[in-house]
Write an enzyme that holds these catalytic residues in place. Structure first.
Site, mmCIF file in Angstrom:
data_model
loop_
_atom_site.group_PDB
_atom_site.id
_atom_site.type_symbol
_atom_site.label_atom_id
_atom_site.label_comp_id
_atom_site.label_asym_id
_atom_site.label_seq_id
_atom_site.Cartn_x
_atom_site.Cartn_y
_atom_site.Cartn_z
ATOM 1 N N GLY A 1 -5.027 -5.827 2.945
ATOM 2 C CA GLY A 1 -4.649 -4.425 2.825
ATOM 3 C C GLY A 1 -5.333 -3.558 3.858
ATOM 4 N N ARG A 2 -6.440 -2.934 3.457
ATOM 5 C CA ARG A 2 -7.079 -1.926 4.304
ATOM 6 C C ARG A 2 -7.452 -2.429 5.696
ATOM 7 N NH1 ARG A 2 -11.799 -0.906 0.383
ATOM 8 N NH2 ARG A 2 -11.310 -3.126 0.108
ATOM 9 N N MET B 1 0.856 -1.192 0.000
ATOM 10 C CA MET B 1 0.000 0.000 0.000
ATOM 11 C C MET B 1 0.887 1.234 0.000
ATOM 12 S SD MET B 1 -3.284 -0.859 2.412
ATOM 13 C CE MET B 1 -2.411 -1.628 3.772
ATOM 14 N N CYS C 1 -3.202 -1.427 -10.096
ATOM 15 C CA CYS C 1 -3.461 -0.051 -9.688
ATOM 16 C C CYS C 1 -4.587 0.566 -10.539
ATOM 17 C CB CYS C 1 -2.184 0.773 -9.831
ATOM 18 S SG CYS C 1 -2.340 2.376 -9.076
ATOM 19 N N GLY D 1 -8.998 -8.912 -1.150
ATOM 20 C CA GLY D 1 -10.160 -8.036 -1.223
ATOM 21 C C GLY D 1 -11.135 -8.254 -0.089
ATOM 22 N N LYS E 1 0.531 -9.337 -9.077
ATOM 23 C CA LYS E 1 -0.692 -8.929 -8.373
ATOM 24 C C LYS E 1 -1.563 -8.184 -9.372
ATOM 25 C CE LYS E 1 -2.198 -6.407 -4.252
ATOM 26 N NZ LYS E 1 -2.698 -5.144 -4.793
#
Ligand SMILES: Cc1cc2nc3c(=O)[nH]c(=O)nc-3n(C[C@H](O)[C@H](O)[C@H](O)COP(=O)(O)O)c2cc1C
Length: 401
Positions: free
Chosen positions: A249-250, A31, A121, A226, A163
């Protein structure tokens, strides 16, 4: 925040990425602006606190052009703490020769142990140049980039992974073709963020696509990505898709201890980290200290300023759901010295773990967006000679993911 766990039934075998064995099949997603040494260290420490060998923690993406030009900020991205092993970087690029040279620099100069390639991206600045999530549409270019990266890394024993997203939009899906191409070109694993570029970060990641990719790619690990917000989500993704590992990730923004939960869960334990406000404050402070180390080129005061500025964006994530008033939040979001940080964190006092309010979705979300693409990009799967020339010029410095 957790204690060493005894042996239990593991959920998946270790993840094998070329010569690298990742005991806990969990990857910290690259990230931009987030996964620098400081944040990776917190995530890794959390994962290791369970007593299990933790996962793979990928650095922020670095553009191949910047690396080839040895731009100091690009080189800073490719720096690792002494305890970081394996060292993992992500490279972005649209020109096979430049990507190959960037990967050669990383591998030959022993700057990292693993290279991931960014084909996901969705940022307009990137896709407008045919990069990131727009790139696999051009089949041959995608093939050439993966090939160039693998060839540059191979002599040094460095595995290369890919990715990607599902494709540009629902009418222009690429992942079921790109996955096998990547495998055939020697990629050591393929990760899928199960959204299209058009979805950006909106809606829900479509995990069934991960299951489809798993059917299409049989010789190397397939990683699912995801909308993993908890260890339970990660287990569910693996159960529903057959993925060999997960990319998070987030979900860990402001919650590096999620890696303790993930390590516990993948080793069959139900214990989870539920930090009090004071424990969160201690993590923020440590994040601040690590951030200053990250920016320290010899001038500690300057590093302190940079580190505190970079820490600010993490505050809202860390404090999500906790009983902290608007004024205290505001003060923390403006912090400029370590002493100020200490003082403002101490003033928070303590509060219990808030439960659901601290969990669930966090970070980027938003609505679908029409992808910005080069003119005529979707007309053909092949690159026109004119575009081929343009792409070489297009390796501008980009950030974001
Ligand atoms: C702030 C931010 C920066 C990102 N930067 C990158 C990046 O540099 N490279 C990349 O491949 N993906 C990047 N991503 C995408 C994530 O790696 C990941 O694929 C995406 O967030 C979906 O996973 P999640 O639902 O677990 O967050 C970024 C995402 C966010 C939120």
């Amino acid at each position: 925040m957790t204690t060493t766990l005894d042996a239990a039934q593991r959920v998946l075998p270790p993840l094998r990425i070329g010569p690298i064995t990742v005991d806990t099949p969990v990857v910290l997603a690259p990230m931009a602006g987030v996964t620098n040494t400081a944040f990776r260290t917190l995530c890794r420490e959390a994962g290791a606190s369970t007593g299990h060998h933790p996962g793979l923690y990928v650095a922020e993406m670095v553009t191949s052009r910047a690396l080839v030009e040895r731009n100091p900020e690009a080189l800073r991205i490719v720096t690792f703490g002494p305890q970081e092993s394996p060292r993992s970087v992500q490279v972005y690029g649209v020109d096979p020769a430049t990507v190959g040279e960037a990967v050669r620099i990383i591998a030959a100069e022993d700057r990292a142990d693993h290279v991931d390639l960014n084909f996901g991206c969705p940022v307009p600045k990137v896709t407008r140049k045919g990069g990131g999530g727009a790139l696999p549409w051009k089949r041959q270019l995608f093939t050439d980039i993966v090939r160039a990266a693998v060839r540059a890394a191979e002599p040094h024993g460095v595995p290369v992974t890919v990715k990607m997203r599902e494709g540009i939009d629902d009418e222009h899906l690429t992942y079921l073709e790109a996955g096998p191409i990547a495998e055939a070109e020697g990629a050591a694993a393929v990760a899928l963020h199960a959204r299209t570029v058009a979805m950006h970060y909106s809606g829900q990641a479509r995990w069934p696509s991960i299951a489809r990719l798993k059917e299409a790619v049989t010789g190397v690990p397939v990683l699912g990505n995801g909308d993993i917000w908890s260890a339970e989500d990660a287990l569910r993704m693996v159960a529903e898709t057959g993925a060999d590992g997960v990319v998070v990730g987030r979900g860990c923004q402001g919650r590096p201890w999620l890696f303790a939960d993930l390590a516990a869960a993948f080793h069959g334990h139900t214990v989870r980290v539920r930090p009090t406000l004071q424990q969160v404050a201690e993590t923020i402070y440590r994040h601040g200290e690590l951030m200053i180390d990250f920016f320290d080129d010899g001038d500690r005061a300057e590093a302190e300023g940079k580190g505190m500025r970079d820490l600010r964006k993490h505050m809202a994530w860390y404090l999500k759901g906790y009983a902290v008033g608007g004024e205290s939040r505001h003060a923390l979001a403006l912090v400029s010295t370590l002493a100020e940080l200490r003082e403002r964190l101490d003033a928070l006092g303590d509060a219990p773990y808030p439960g659901k309010d601290a969990e669930g979705q966090r970070g980027r979300a938003g609505t679908p967006k029409t992808p910005h693409l080069p003119y005529g990009w979707l007309d053909s799967r092949d690159l026109s000679p004119e575009w081929e020339a343009k792409l070489r010029e297009a390796e501008l410095s980009v950030s974001g993911g």
